[in-house]
Scaffold this motif. Structure first.
Motif, PDB file in Angstrom:
ATOM      1  N   THR A  71       0.826  -1.212   0.000  1.00  0.00           N
ATOM      2  CA  THR A  71       0.000   0.000   0.000  1.00  0.00           C
ATOM      3  C   THR A  71       0.861   1.262   0.000  1.00  0.00           C
ATOM      4  O   THR A  71       0.521   2.255  -0.645  1.00  0.00           O
ATOM      5  CB  THR A  71      -0.936   0.017   1.219  1.00  0.00           C
ATOM      6  OG1 THR A  71      -0.179  -0.164   2.424  1.00  0.00           O
ATOM      7  CG2 THR A  71      -1.965  -1.100   1.115  1.00  0.00           C
ATOM      8  N   LYS A 114     -15.810  -5.266  -1.220  1.00  0.00           N
ATOM      9  CA  LYS A 114     -14.465  -5.209  -0.641  1.00  0.00           C
ATOM     10  C   LYS A 114     -13.404  -5.235  -1.723  1.00  0.00           C
ATOM     11  O   LYS A 114     -12.379  -4.568  -1.634  1.00  0.00           O
ATOM     12  CB  LYS A 114     -14.280  -6.398   0.309  1.00  0.00           C
ATOM     13  CG  LYS A 114     -12.907  -6.458   0.939  1.00  0.00           C
ATOM     14  CD  LYS A 114     -12.823  -7.543   1.990  1.00  0.00           C
ATOM     15  CE  LYS A 114     -12.854  -8.920   1.373  1.00  0.00           C
ATOM     16  NZ  LYS A 114     -12.642  -9.972   2.385  1.00  0.00           N
ATOM     17  N   ALA A 195      -6.124  -9.412   9.569  1.00  0.00           N
ATOM     18  CA  ALA A 195      -7.517  -8.986   9.626  1.00  0.00           C
ATOM     19  C   ALA A 195      -7.914  -8.164   8.403  1.00  0.00           C
ATOM     20  O   ALA A 195      -9.060  -8.223   7.953  1.00  0.00           O
ATOM     21  CB  ALA A 195      -7.763  -8.174  10.901  1.00  0.00           C
ATOM     22  N   ASP A 196      -6.982  -7.407   7.850  1.00  0.00           N
ATOM     23  CA  ASP A 196      -7.262  -6.571   6.690  1.00  0.00           C
ATOM     24  C   ASP A 196      -6.589  -7.097   5.435  1.00  0.00           C
ATOM     25  O   ASP A 196      -6.224  -6.335   4.538  1.00  0.00           O
ATOM     26  CB  ASP A 196      -6.803  -5.127   6.957  1.00  0.00           C
ATOM     27  CG  ASP A 196      -7.599  -4.477   8.075  1.00  0.00           C
ATOM     28  OD1 ASP A 196      -8.824  -4.697   8.140  1.00  0.00           O
ATOM     29  OD2 ASP A 196      -6.996  -3.768   8.898  1.00  0.00           O
ATOM     30  N   SER A 198      -6.469 -10.109   2.211  1.00  0.00           N
ATOM     31  CA  SER A 198      -7.127 -11.127   1.402  1.00  0.00           C
ATOM     32  C   SER A 198      -6.142 -12.274   1.194  1.00  0.00           C
ATOM     33  O   SER A 198      -4.984 -12.050   0.856  1.00  0.00           O
ATOM     34  CB  SER A 198      -7.542 -10.531   0.050  1.00  0.00           C
ATOM     35  OG  SER A 198      -7.761 -11.547  -0.903  1.00  0.00           O
ATOM     36  N   PRO A 226      -3.343  -6.741   0.722  1.00  0.00           N
ATOM     37  CA  PRO A 226      -4.198  -5.884   1.551  1.00  0.00           C
ATOM     38  C   PRO A 226      -5.613  -5.865   0.967  1.00  0.00           C
ATOM     39  O   PRO A 226      -5.788  -5.915  -0.255  1.00  0.00           O
ATOM     40  CB  PRO A 226      -3.532  -4.505   1.443  1.00  0.00           C
ATOM     41  CG  PRO A 226      -2.130  -4.782   1.018  1.00  0.00           C
ATOM     42  CD  PRO A 226      -2.185  -5.997   0.166  1.00  0.00           C
ATOM     43  N   ASN A 227      -6.617  -5.829   1.821  1.00  0.00           N
ATOM     44  CA  ASN A 227      -7.996  -5.853   1.328  1.00  0.00           C
ATOM     45  C   ASN A 227      -8.280  -4.761   0.301  1.00  0.00           C
ATOM     46  O   ASN A 227      -9.034  -4.976  -0.649  1.00  0.00           O
ATOM     47  CB  ASN A 227      -8.982  -5.724   2.499  1.00  0.00           C
ATOM     48  CG  ASN A 227      -9.301  -7.074   3.113  1.00  0.00           C
ATOM     49  OD1 ASN A 227      -9.129  -8.120   2.484  1.00  0.00           O
ATOM     50  ND2 ASN A 227      -9.751  -7.064   4.359  1.00  0.00           N
ATOM     51  N   VAL A 228      -7.665  -3.601   0.484  1.00  0.00           N
ATOM     52  CA  VAL A 228      -7.927  -2.507  -0.443  1.00  0.00           C
ATOM     53  C   VAL A 228      -7.358  -2.790  -1.829  1.00  0.00           C
ATOM     54  O   VAL A 228      -7.699  -2.121  -2.795  1.00  0.00           O
ATOM     55  CB  VAL A 228      -7.359  -1.171   0.093  1.00  0.00           C
ATOM     56  CG1 VAL A 228      -8.114  -0.719   1.325  1.00  0.00           C
ATOM     57  CG2 VAL A 228      -5.867  -1.281   0.380  1.00  0.00           C
ATOM     58  N   SER A 403     -11.930 -16.685   4.513  1.00  0.00           N
ATOM     59  CA  SER A 403     -11.188 -15.489   4.932  1.00  0.00           C
ATOM     60  C   SER A 403      -9.921 -15.816   5.709  1.00  0.00           C
ATOM     61  O   SER A 403      -8.973 -15.022   5.715  1.00  0.00           O
ATOM     62  CB  SER A 403     -12.090 -14.584   5.785  1.00  0.00           C
ATOM     63  OG  SER A 403     -12.521 -15.276   6.951  1.00  0.00           O
TER      64      SER A 403
END
Length: 522
Positions: A71, A114, A195-196, A198, A226-228, A403
């Motif tokens: 990120t 997501k 937790a954040d 994928s 990262p999930n984002v 997940s």
């Protein structure tokens, strides 16, 4: 014991050839980013070519470093022409990337919003939203036993198989922006840094050591993002140079309505542990403590039973077209492309488990002892821990990513049905469910007769399984040589199942909420 993180820039040499000045600026920015992230959480081992090497005592710090790097790279002020140079180099992979997107998109159904999010990046005076910007960096993480020494200049040097294996993982990554870690890292990490993130399970791969000259261990690998930036998971190309022993999540069986689910588990784990304790003269207090223990605390079972059970039962799953969707201590959920493949695997697995090299101490327990054929036969029909299996096929509502494991997760009534059928079985028994209509039962029997050689079929009748709508016909299948195994005349159909209180949480949301209180029975 340490966790290693190695990273390198995709197309490093090609970018240097296009513009040495631009790349020199980019590398300076990149190295500043690495130093900022490292802080005091890890140790800089130096570099080999464009590969930067770090070691961490805490795998959580390594995971945080790897995910934060992806990120943070998007937010840096890269030279203006860098993205254009990278896009030109990546254009040759466009068709391969589209093919991967088509193969993996179905796994992202569960939470589409997501995966649609991207990161806002300040580029010049404008803010653009994109998933790619700047250098694309490959990251590999792995942990294990290691030796270290301090050189005369004060720097620490680390060596061992784990170092070579980490390099093997990094060399296998073909897509910049991807983080690939071993299952060992995930098993040691807390949930917080994930937790954040994928996760996408890439299968079990055979690594190479000694510069690629030696064939190394088989290790489960997982892609993290990262999930984002999770949409990137659909664009990463397959790993290269590490032969897959089991398939990645995106190659899981999902051909409705033939996808067949198999639950199977070891029975009487706590009884086996109690008997092993007695055989090894352990204290009565240790035996009494089993009343409140979890599966992970069954020390003798974990040491003497589970490793062999895992090795033998998993060894032929892929050969029969199977996929491991879920596994815990002594418990599995598999998926197969067709019912015939599932039944073939199940009945032959029962035979392979009998022939496994069980420790003599295990075979001396009542729950794992050898039992010969009736009427004086010389061949065993039971030997080793007893394993029960339940098979079902039919409607699936969805297949998406789990997940926590990155494996394919199955949703729908068929999951619940297969779990109920497995719960009704006894140790050493393989049960399958079919609709109770005579014509459909006849079709299933004909399929088994045609496609499953050397298979015995016993019709146990029509039953009402708790939590399942409509009557289901239950068939018992076995290799003919094991068809004389004796089982209770009536199936176990009620809850709770009293023989063992080891909880098996399927974690499959509301569609199977009624089977999350399953207990293993013998």
């Amino acid at each position: 014991y340490a966790c290693f993180l190695f990273c390198s820039i995709q197309n490093h040499a090609e970018l240097q050839e296009r513009s040495k000045m631009v790349m020199s600026q980019a590398i300076q920015i990149y190295q500043q980013c690495l130093r900022k992230l490292l802080n005091k959480s890890g140790y800089d081992m130096g570099s080999e070519g464009d590969m930067s090497m770090y070691v961490f005592q805490n795998p959580n710090h390594a995971l945080h470093f790897a995910l934060s790097l992806q990120t943070l790279l998007l937010e840096l002020a890269w030279p203006d022409t860098l993205d254009k140079d990278i896009d030109i180099l990546m254009s040759s992979r466009h068709e391969e990337t589209l093919a991967m997107e088509e193969a993996t998109n179905f796994l992202l159904i569960e939470d589409e919003m997501k995966y649609e999010r991207t990161t806002s990046v300040q580029i010049g005076t404008a803010t653009k939203t994109k998933s790619w910007h700047g250098l694309r960096v490959k990251v590999a993480l792995h942990c294990g036993e290691v030796t270290s020494r301090q050189e005369s200049n004060g720097r620490m040097v680390y060596s061992g198989t784990v170092v070579d294996e980490t390099k093997s993982i990094l060399n296998a990554i073909t897509s910049g922006g991807q983080v690939v870690c071993s299952d060992e890292v995930l098993s040691m990490a807390f949930e917080e840094p994930l937790a954040d993130a994928s996760l996408l399970h890439l299968g079990r791969c055979k690594l190479h050591t000694n510069g690629g000259n030696d064939s190394g261990r088989e290790i489960d690998l997982v892609s993290l993002s990262p999930n984002v930036l999770a949409k990137r998971q659909t664009q990463f190309l397959p790993l290269h140079g590490v032969p897959a022993v089991t398939p990645p999540a995106y190659l899981c069986p999902r051909a409705l309505p033939n996808t067949t689910l198999v639950f199977y588990s070891l029975t009487n784990l706590k009884l086996t542990e109690t008997q092993l304790l007695k055989r090894t003269s352990r204290t009565a207090q240790a035996s009494a403590a089993l009343l409140h223990s979890s599966a992970s605390e069954l020390n003798l079972v974990n040491k003497l039973v589970l490793p062999t059970f895992k090795e033998v039962s998993e060894s032929s799953i892929w050969e029969h077209g199977g996929y491991i969707a879920e596994k815990q201590a002594g418990f599995y959920l598999l998926a197969f492309h067709t019912p015939a493949k599932a039944i073939n695997w199940a009945i032959h697995c029962q035979r392979k488990l009998m022939g496994a090299e069980w420790k003599p101490l295990v075979l001396q327990t009542d729950s794992c002892c050898e039992i010969g054929m009736a009427q004086g036969g010389s061949n065993n029909i039971f030997r080793g821990p007893r394993v029960k299996m339940g098979i079902s096929w039919g409607d699936l509502q969805a297949v998406s990513l789990h997940s926590k494991s990155g494996r394919a997760a199955y949703y729908g009534p068929t999951v619940n049905l297969a779990a109920r059928v497995e719960a009704a079985a006894s140790g050493g028994q393989v049960l399958i469910s079919t609709p109770s209509e005579p014509a459909q039962v006849k079709t299933v029997k004909a399929m088994i007769e045609t496609e499953v050689p050397n298979c015995s079929v016993v019709d146990l009748g029509s039953v009402q399984l708790k939590g399942i709508s409509g009557m289901k016909q239950i068939l018992q299948v076995a290799l003919i040589e094991l068809s004389t195994r004796p089982f209770p005349k009536s199936l176990s159909l009620d809850e709770p199942y009293p023989m063992d209180d080891i909880r098996v949480n399927l974690d499959m949301n509301n569609d199977v909420s009624s089977c999350t209180s399953l207990k293993l029975v013998g």
